[in-house]
Design a protein around this motif. Structure first.
Motif, PDB file in Angstrom:
ATOM      1  N   TYR A 119      44.469  36.222  41.211  1.00  0.00           N
ATOM      2  CA  TYR A 119      45.875  36.598  41.110  1.00  0.00           C
ATOM      3  C   TYR A 119      46.666  35.654  40.222  1.00  0.00           C
ATOM      4  CZ  TYR A 119      45.093  39.910  44.899  1.00  0.00           C
ATOM      5  OH  TYR A 119      44.633  40.943  45.660  1.00  0.00           O
ATOM      6  N   ALA A 120      46.027  34.598  39.727  1.00  0.00           N
ATOM      7  CA  ALA A 120      46.731  33.640  38.875  1.00  0.00           C
ATOM      8  C   ALA A 120      46.797  34.094  37.427  1.00  0.00           C
ATOM      9  CB  ALA A 120      46.036  32.276  38.950  1.00  0.00           C
ATOM     10  N   GLY A 121      46.104  35.185  37.106  1.00  0.00           N
ATOM     11  CA  GLY A 121      46.149  35.706  35.749  1.00  0.00           C
ATOM     12  C   GLY A 121      45.362  34.895  34.747  1.00  0.00           C
ATOM     13  N   LEU A 122      44.401  34.103  35.227  1.00  0.00           N
ATOM     14  CA  LEU A 122      43.598  33.271  34.331  1.00  0.00           C
ATOM     15  C   LEU A 122      42.396  34.040  33.813  1.00  0.00           C
ATOM     16  CD1 LEU A 122      43.530  29.975  36.447  1.00  0.00           C
ATOM     17  CD2 LEU A 122      45.104  30.576  34.598  1.00  0.00           C
ATOM     18  N   PRO A 123      41.967  33.784  32.590  1.00  0.00           N
ATOM     19  CA  PRO A 123      40.759  34.436  32.078  1.00  0.00           C
ATOM     20  C   PRO A 123      39.535  33.950  32.853  1.00  0.00           C
ATOM     21  CG  PRO A 123      41.524  32.761  30.546  1.00  0.00           C
ATOM     22  CD  PRO A 123      42.599  32.905  31.581  1.00  0.00           C
ATOM     23  N   PRO A 124      38.475  34.752  32.884  1.00  0.00           N
ATOM     24  CA  PRO A 124      37.293  34.406  33.686  1.00  0.00           C
ATOM     25  C   PRO A 124      36.719  33.021  33.406  1.00  0.00           C
ATOM     26  CG  PRO A 124      37.151  36.677  32.945  1.00  0.00           C
ATOM     27  CD  PRO A 124      38.336  36.086  32.259  1.00  0.00           C
ATOM     28  N   ALA A 125      36.657  32.624  32.154  1.00  0.00           N
ATOM     29  CA  ALA A 125      36.075  31.317  31.823  1.00  0.00           C
ATOM     30  C   ALA A 125      36.890  30.183  32.438  1.00  0.00           C
ATOM     31  CB  ALA A 125      35.983  31.146  30.311  1.00  0.00           C
ATOM     32  N   ALA A 159      55.777  40.927  45.691  1.00  0.00           N
ATOM     33  CA  ALA A 159      56.121  39.558  45.316  1.00  0.00           C
ATOM     34  C   ALA A 159      55.659  38.578  46.388  1.00  0.00           C
ATOM     35  CB  ALA A 159      57.625  39.431  45.092  1.00  0.00           C
ATOM     36  N   LEU A 160      55.719  39.001  47.655  1.00  0.00           N
ATOM     37  CA  LEU A 160      55.266  38.144  48.740  1.00  0.00           C
ATOM     38  C   LEU A 160      53.759  37.911  48.646  1.00  0.00           C
ATOM     39  CD1 LEU A 160      56.032  36.610  51.294  1.00  0.00           C
ATOM     40  CD2 LEU A 160      55.686  38.715  52.590  1.00  0.00           C
ATOM     41  N   CYS A 161      53.004  38.951  48.320  1.00  0.00           N
ATOM     42  CA  CYS A 161      51.552  38.797  48.148  1.00  0.00           C
ATOM     43  C   CYS A 161      51.245  37.823  47.018  1.00  0.00           C
ATOM     44  CB  CYS A 161      50.907  40.149  47.864  1.00  0.00           C
ATOM     45  SG  CYS A 161      50.846  41.245  49.296  1.00  0.00           S
ATOM     46  N   ALA A 162      52.001  37.905  45.936  1.00  0.00           N
ATOM     47  CA  ALA A 162      51.795  36.996  44.811  1.00  0.00           C
ATOM     48  C   ALA A 162      52.115  35.562  45.203  1.00  0.00           C
ATOM     49  CB  ALA A 162      52.653  37.434  43.626  1.00  0.00           C
ATOM     50  N   LEU A 163      53.204  35.374  45.941  1.00  0.00           N
ATOM     51  CA  LEU A 163      53.560  34.034  46.409  1.00  0.00           C
ATOM     52  C   LEU A 163      52.464  33.466  47.298  1.00  0.00           C
ATOM     53  CD1 LEU A 163      55.759  31.768  46.768  1.00  0.00           C
ATOM     54  CD2 LEU A 163      56.463  33.021  48.824  1.00  0.00           C
ATOM     55  N   ARG A 164      51.966  34.294  48.203  1.00  0.00           N
ATOM     56  CA  ARG A 164      50.910  33.858  49.112  1.00  0.00           C
ATOM     57  C   ARG A 164      49.649  33.453  48.348  1.00  0.00           C
ATOM     58  NH1 ARG A 164      49.753  38.550  51.618  1.00  0.00           N
ATOM     59  NH2 ARG A 164      51.717  38.361  52.739  1.00  0.00           N
ATOM     60  N   ALA A 165      49.293  34.266  47.371  1.00  0.00           N
ATOM     61  CA  ALA A 165      48.073  34.004  46.617  1.00  0.00           C
ATOM     62  C   ALA A 165      48.169  32.732  45.790  1.00  0.00           C
ATOM     63  CB  ALA A 165      47.756  35.196  45.715  1.00  0.00           C
ATOM     64  N   ARG A 166      49.353  32.432  45.294  1.00  0.00           N
ATOM     65  CA  ARG A 166      49.499  31.318  44.355  1.00  0.00           C
ATOM     66  C   ARG A 166      49.949  30.027  45.005  1.00  0.00           C
ATOM     67  NH1 ARG A 166      52.611  35.244  40.050  1.00  0.00           N
ATOM     68  NH2 ARG A 166      50.750  36.275  39.229  1.00  0.00           N
ATOM     69  N   GLU A 213      28.447  36.686  50.451  1.00  0.00           N
ATOM     70  CA  GLU A 213      27.016  36.514  50.201  1.00  0.00           C
ATOM     71  C   GLU A 213      26.643  37.187  48.885  1.00  0.00           C
ATOM     72  OE1 GLU A 213      24.995  34.691  51.852  1.00  0.00           O
ATOM     73  OE2 GLU A 213      26.202  34.270  53.640  1.00  0.00           O
ATOM     74  N   GLY A 214      25.609  36.675  48.237  1.00  0.00           N
ATOM     75  CA  GLY A 214      25.148  37.286  47.003  1.00  0.00           C
ATOM     76  C   GLY A 214      25.795  36.741  45.757  1.00  0.00           C
ATOM     77  N   VAL A 215      26.816  35.875  45.909  1.00  0.00           N
ATOM     78  CA  VAL A 215      27.407  35.210  44.745  1.00  0.00           C
ATOM     79  C   VAL A 215      27.413  33.711  45.005  1.00  0.00           C
ATOM     80  CG1 VAL A 215      28.848  37.206  44.183  1.00  0.00           C
ATOM     81  CG2 VAL A 215      29.793  35.373  45.585  1.00  0.00           C
ATOM     82  N   THR A 216      27.523  32.933  43.960  1.00  0.00           N
ATOM     83  CA  THR A 216      27.407  31.486  44.070  1.00  0.00           C
ATOM     84  C   THR A 216      28.662  30.863  44.665  1.00  0.00           C
ATOM     85  OG1 THR A 216      28.335  31.076  41.876  1.00  0.00           O
ATOM     86  CG2 THR A 216      25.933  31.460  42.024  1.00  0.00           C
ATOM     87  N   ALA A 217      28.535  29.589  45.010  1.00  0.00           N
ATOM     88  CA  ALA A 217      29.693  28.841  45.493  1.00  0.00           C
ATOM     89  C   ALA A 217      30.807  28.845  44.452  1.00  0.00           C
ATOM     90  CB  ALA A 217      29.276  27.408  45.833  1.00  0.00           C
ATOM     91  N   GLN A 218      30.448  28.645  43.198  1.00  0.00           N
ATOM     92  CA  GLN A 218      31.437  28.644  42.128  1.00  0.00           C
ATOM     93  C   GLN A 218      32.158  29.993  42.047  1.00  0.00           C
ATOM     94  OE1 GLN A 218      29.845  27.946  38.218  1.00  0.00           O
ATOM     95  NE2 GLN A 218      31.812  27.352  37.359  1.00  0.00           N
ATOM     96  N   GLU A 219      31.413  31.069  42.154  1.00  0.00           N
ATOM     97  CA  GLU A 219      32.029  32.400  42.082  1.00  0.00           C
ATOM     98  C   GLU A 219      32.906  32.658  43.301  1.00  0.00           C
ATOM     99  OE1 GLU A 219      28.273  34.318  41.645  1.00  0.00           O
ATOM    100  OE2 GLU A 219      28.614  34.812  39.536  1.00  0.00           O
ATOM    101  N   ASN A 220      32.499  32.164  44.475  1.00  0.00           N
ATOM    102  CA  ASN A 220      33.331  32.304  45.666  1.00  0.00           C
ATOM    103  C   ASN A 220      34.672  31.605  45.482  1.00  0.00           C
ATOM    104  OD1 ASN A 220      32.445  33.578  48.396  1.00  0.00           O
ATOM    105  ND2 ASN A 220      30.532  32.807  47.515  1.00  0.00           N
ATOM    106  N   VAL A 221      34.645  30.422  44.904  1.00  0.00           N
ATOM    107  CA  VAL A 221      35.890  29.673  44.690  1.00  0.00           C
ATOM    108  C   VAL A 221      36.736  30.347  43.615  1.00  0.00           C
ATOM    109  CG1 VAL A 221      36.863  27.461  43.964  1.00  0.00           C
ATOM    110  CG2 VAL A 221      34.849  27.518  45.454  1.00  0.00           C
ATOM    111  N   ALA A 222      36.097  30.843  42.573  1.00  0.00           N
ATOM    112  CA  ALA A 222      36.835  31.467  41.471  1.00  0.00           C
ATOM    113  C   ALA A 222      37.624  32.688  41.917  1.00  0.00           C
ATOM    114  CB  ALA A 222      35.874  31.839  40.345  1.00  0.00           C
ATOM    115  N   THR A 223      37.174  33.352  42.987  1.00  0.00           N
ATOM    116  CA  THR A 223      37.904  34.536  43.461  1.00  0.00           C
ATOM    117  C   THR A 223      39.330  34.207  43.873  1.00  0.00           C
ATOM    118  OG1 THR A 223      37.086  34.268  45.741  1.00  0.00           O
ATOM    119  CG2 THR A 223      35.800  35.670  44.254  1.00  0.00           C
ATOM    120  N   ALA A 224      39.563  32.953  44.280  1.00  0.00           N
ATOM    121  CA  ALA A 224      40.913  32.558  44.694  1.00  0.00           C
ATOM    122  C   ALA A 224      41.891  32.557  43.532  1.00  0.00           C
ATOM    123  CB  ALA A 224      40.869  31.172  45.331  1.00  0.00           C
ATOM    124  N   LEU A 225      41.371  32.586  42.315  1.00  0.00           N
ATOM    125  CA  LEU A 225      42.222  32.485  41.129  1.00  0.00           C
ATOM    126  C   LEU A 225      42.456  33.837  40.455  1.00  0.00           C
ATOM    127  CD1 LEU A 225      40.565  29.270  39.698  1.00  0.00           C
ATOM    128  CD2 LEU A 225      42.735  29.427  40.922  1.00  0.00           C
TER     129      LEU A 225
END
Length: 235
Positions: free
Chosen positions: A110-116, A76-83, A96-108
């Motif tokens: 743990y939010a349970g959002l679909p890829p799009a 639960a602490l990991c989830a709190l930290r992530a969100r 490296e090897g992925v775009t800026a957009q993909e780098n930012v999307a990794t932060a989400l």
């Protein structure tokens, strides 16, 4: 005003009996921007780890967005930290090897959002930091200042309760460093709660609130247009 981070009599003692934090109490209100400043060995890094729930204190209480971390199991602490906590570090830690957009999307992830939706939110965050037009560039195609902006976009993509920025200008030249500080100010004006951990006294003095650490204790807590609060240690 709602408090998003509360430390109450927090101490951290490392193996061998080294006290890194000594009865530290701090309250950060929603929408604040503050600096935590102090020389090497003052306890800044330990305080960052405790504020960010990366480490549990030896004693005392930590609350993040109304949740007492002592009550939370590790998952639960990991989830709190992530969100609820965004991190920006001196080194950008982009993949490296992925775009800026993909780098930012990794932060989400743990939010349970679909890829799009993750990609959409990532692009929105990049737009906020002025890099929407560089969303499909890879890290090696970006300047140091741009890479740090991508890291900031990653930190704010999930709308965290607080962003912890650890020496965010440390790996940048003066011009890019000033640009990053102005970006953080802009985000704060838009409502983001931001704590900057730094050894740069000039940067700390320019922010609306400065919390000074020395030998693991808070020795001053200064808000703009307020008288310095002295806690028994002369400067």
């Amino acid at each position: 005003m709602t408090e998003v981070l509360v430390l109450t009599d927090v101490s951290k003692v490392h193996p061998g009996g080294v006290t890194a934090l000594d009865s530290v109490s701090l309250r950060v209100r929603r929408g604040e921007m503050l600096a935590v400043v102090g020389p090497s060995g003052s306890g800044k890094s330990t305080m960052l780890h405790v504020m960010g729930t990366l480490d549990r204190p030896s004693s005392g209480d930590v609350e993040v967005d109304g949740r007492r971390i002592a009550d939370l199991p590790d998952r639960a602490l990991c989830a709190l930290r992530a969100r609820r906590i965004g991190f920006v570090f001196q080194q950008f830690h982009l993949t490296e090897g992925v775009t800026a957009q993909e780098n930012v999307a990794t932060a989400l992830l743990y939010a349970g959002l679909p890829p799009a939706l993750r990609r959409t939110r990532a692009l929105e965050a990049l737009d906020r930091v002025g890099l929407g037009h560089r969303a499909h560039h890879h890290p090696h195609q970006l300047s140091g200042g741009e890479r740090q902006r991508v890291a900031i976009a990653r930190a704010i993509a999930g709308d965290p309760a607080i962003v912890l920025a650890d020496e965010p200008t440390g790996a940048l030249d003066t011009a890019n460093g000033q640009g990053v500080v102005e970006l953080l100010r802009d985000l704060n004006r838009d409502g983001a709660t931001i704590a900057v951990i730094t050894h740069d006294r000039d940067l700390a003095a320019s922010l609306p609130r400065r919390v000074e650490l020395r030998d693991g204790r808070i020795v001053a807590d200064v808000r703009a247009a307020e008288q310095t609060v002295r806690l028994g240690v002369a400067r």
